[in-house]
Design a protein around this motif. Sequence first.
Motif, short mmCIF file in Angstrom:
data_model
loop_
_atom_site.label_atom_id
_atom_site.label_comp_id
_atom_site.label_asym_id
_atom_site.label_seq_id
_atom_site.Cartn_x
_atom_site.Cartn_y
_atom_site.Cartn_z
N PRO A 237 0.80 -1.23 0.00
CA PRO A 237 0.00 0.00 0.00
C PRO A 237 0.84 1.28 0.00
CG PRO A 237 -0.83 -1.53 1.65
CD PRO A 237 0.45 -2.10 1.14
N VAL A 238 1.95 1.29 0.76
CA VAL A 238 2.78 2.51 0.80
C VAL A 238 3.47 2.73 -0.55
CG1 VAL A 238 4.69 3.66 1.99
CG2 VAL A 238 3.12 2.23 3.29
N PHE A 240 2.36 1.78 -3.34
CA PHE A 240 1.30 2.20 -4.26
C PHE A 240 1.11 3.73 -4.21
CE2 PHE A 240 -3.19 3.50 -3.64
CZ PHE A 240 -3.54 3.65 -4.97
N THR A 241 1.02 4.28 -2.99
CA THR A 241 0.78 5.73 -2.88
C THR A 241 1.98 6.53 -3.43
OG1 THR A 241 1.52 5.59 -0.60
CG2 THR A 241 -0.83 5.64 -0.94
N ILE B 42 1.58 4.58 9.49
CA ILE B 42 1.50 5.15 8.13
C ILE B 42 0.96 4.09 7.17
CG2 ILE B 42 2.89 6.05 6.20
CD1 ILE B 42 4.75 7.27 8.38
N SER B 43 1.45 2.84 7.34
CA SER B 43 0.99 1.74 6.48
C SER B 43 -0.52 1.54 6.63
CB SER B 43 1.70 0.44 6.84
OG SER B 43 3.06 0.59 6.67
N ALA B 46 -2.20 3.98 4.57
CA ALA B 46 -1.99 3.65 3.15
C ALA B 46 -2.91 2.51 2.71
CB ALA B 46 -0.53 3.29 2.92
N ILE B 47 -3.22 1.59 3.64
CA ILE B 47 -4.11 0.47 3.28
C ILE B 47 -5.49 1.01 2.89
CG2 ILE B 47 -5.42 -1.48 4.30
CD1 ILE B 47 -2.80 -2.26 5.73
N LEU B 49 -6.14 3.88 1.52
CA LEU B 49 -6.01 4.43 0.16
C LEU B 49 -5.94 3.31 -0.87
CD1 LEU B 49 -3.36 7.22 0.80
CD2 LEU B 49 -5.78 7.55 0.35
N ALA B 50 -5.20 2.24 -0.51
CA ALA B 50 -5.05 1.11 -1.44
C ALA B 50 -6.38 0.42 -1.71
CB ALA B 50 -4.04 0.12 -0.86
#
Lengths: 396, 212
Positions: A237-238, A240-241, B42-43, B46-47, B49-50
């Motif tokens: 995910p990180v 990806f951003t 932070i991860s 981000a999840i 957003l993913a």
Amino acid sequence: MRLKIYALLLAMAAALPCLAAPPGPAASEAPMAAVTVAPPSGIKAADTPNDAGNAITVRWQASPDEARKMIEGYEVLRAETPDGEFIKVGYVPYGFTSFDDQDVPANGKEYFYRVKAVGRESQALSLASVSARSAEQWFNTMRINALVSCLLFTLIVVIFISRAKSGQSLFIRRIAGLAAVEEAVGRATEMGRPILYVPGLSSISDVATIAALNILGQVAKKTAEYDTPLLVPNRDPVVFTVAQEIVKEAYNEIGRPDAYNHDSVFYLTDSQMGFASGVDGIMAREKPATNFFMGMFWAESLILAETGAETGAIQIAGTDAIHQLPFFITACDYTLIGEELYAASAYLSREPMLLGTLKGQDWSKAVIVLLLIAGLAVSLINPGIREIILQMLKVG
Amino acid sequence: MKRQIPLIIVLILGIFFFFQFFVPSRISTNILQTTLQWTIVISAFAIVLAIGSLFNHHMLKIRRRKPHWWNSIVTLAALVVMALLGIFGRVKGLEPLGELYRKLFHYVQSPMDQAMFAILAFYMASAAYRAFRARSQEAALLLISGFIVMLGVIPFGSMLWTKIPDIAEWIMMVPNMAAKRGILFGVGLGITATSLKIILGIERSWLGGGGK
């Protein structure tokens, strides 16, 4: 009859102390069986070096009975006073003569240690206890070599960066895989097919992933220039951003923000094989003209590369995962081997400062090779020096 | 300024954590541990957003009726069902949902993963065929050394000639190891140089664009 009862009571009274004897070190010192073992000797305790404290290393000389295979292991016992209760803090099997007590309650306080040899039929406690205090250190002396090497390397790189800044031209050898990037993007444009870019399966903390993202920035600039569709599936995910931001900025920099498709960089799944299957599906359906596999890969490397080869795409791979390199070399048209992955960003951008660091890397490699030759020569002349050299290279 | 702030943060933290590697004290290790915990936070963001990206990507496919769009329905249905079962399966009184979640994981997802992994064996055979076609001197050398190494690790090799396992071991431990170490030297320097470039702000591609 009365005599028999007296005799029985007398026997019971004699047996009572044995039944009531408390368990503990004293009991273990008493002969428990016919075969007794000798205790370990030469007990030493000292603060464990190069750590954050709360650890004491205890060393001893093996019991003489270890050679006769009578010892199963050693128990390490700790107490707060020499006469206090010794509590077992660790056990090591025979053959080992040291133990790191990692759970020392307080730094700076004196603790006492004894070591007990544990035999099959009996146990023997070391006669005297030894003491030590744990302390934290502010510098890891076992890493001096790493510090010196890093500083030396930084110095070499800075010298070449300043040379590059002064306008001196630096020769960089041709890297076939990177020279083919332009051609690969052009081919996709001519065929009207997309470009697939996989930035590895690792997290952002992996330097190979960062290198892959740096290359993605360069590739995205070219796709923006040629208006070629770009597909960037992601597993982390990180990553990806970050990848989304890099591609967006690359399109902005080329002056084609309108051409940027927000959906071109997308998240697939966290599952390793799920990701491989997803990318295989994209390759089978979208038929990309060019596939980039950059960064860190594991077992899925061959699945991805072989599927890509079957679809007839030009494939450029780059990884520092030594065990995946043969698969990429076999199934891809071009492969960036190890350090070439890290050189890609400088090679593609041709920025003098980045090229300076590449030259610095090359010269550092030359220094390492020279040191290797010198070390080999010295070891051949005097084999005793070999151990000293190996000790110097050890990083703790 | 939008570019300067991340560069300053990277410079300060980069230098700090470089020296942290050499300082084993409790404060130093605590700071490292705390920072590593921040990356987990932070991860987690981000999840979100993913998952949003995954949802949008497949919704777009369904809405535009792109080829094989029905696969996207399966993906989204699996995402929603597994998420709901995972969340509500822990609620008291809804334990059967948790059981269903475990069954779907063990009897659907896990076998699919394993099937994909098993396909690797077939790909390995096709890759070996391609690699072992002796079209050049290098490929011929690879073929011969590969053949000896393979013979060396099976009993048939030592039956043919007792020295074959020794030769296979020599190939693995001398030329193969030398090549591996050569690559590793380059990788080590490459990693250090990349880190240095990022810390000093020379490499700015990660900011997106050239950092102008």
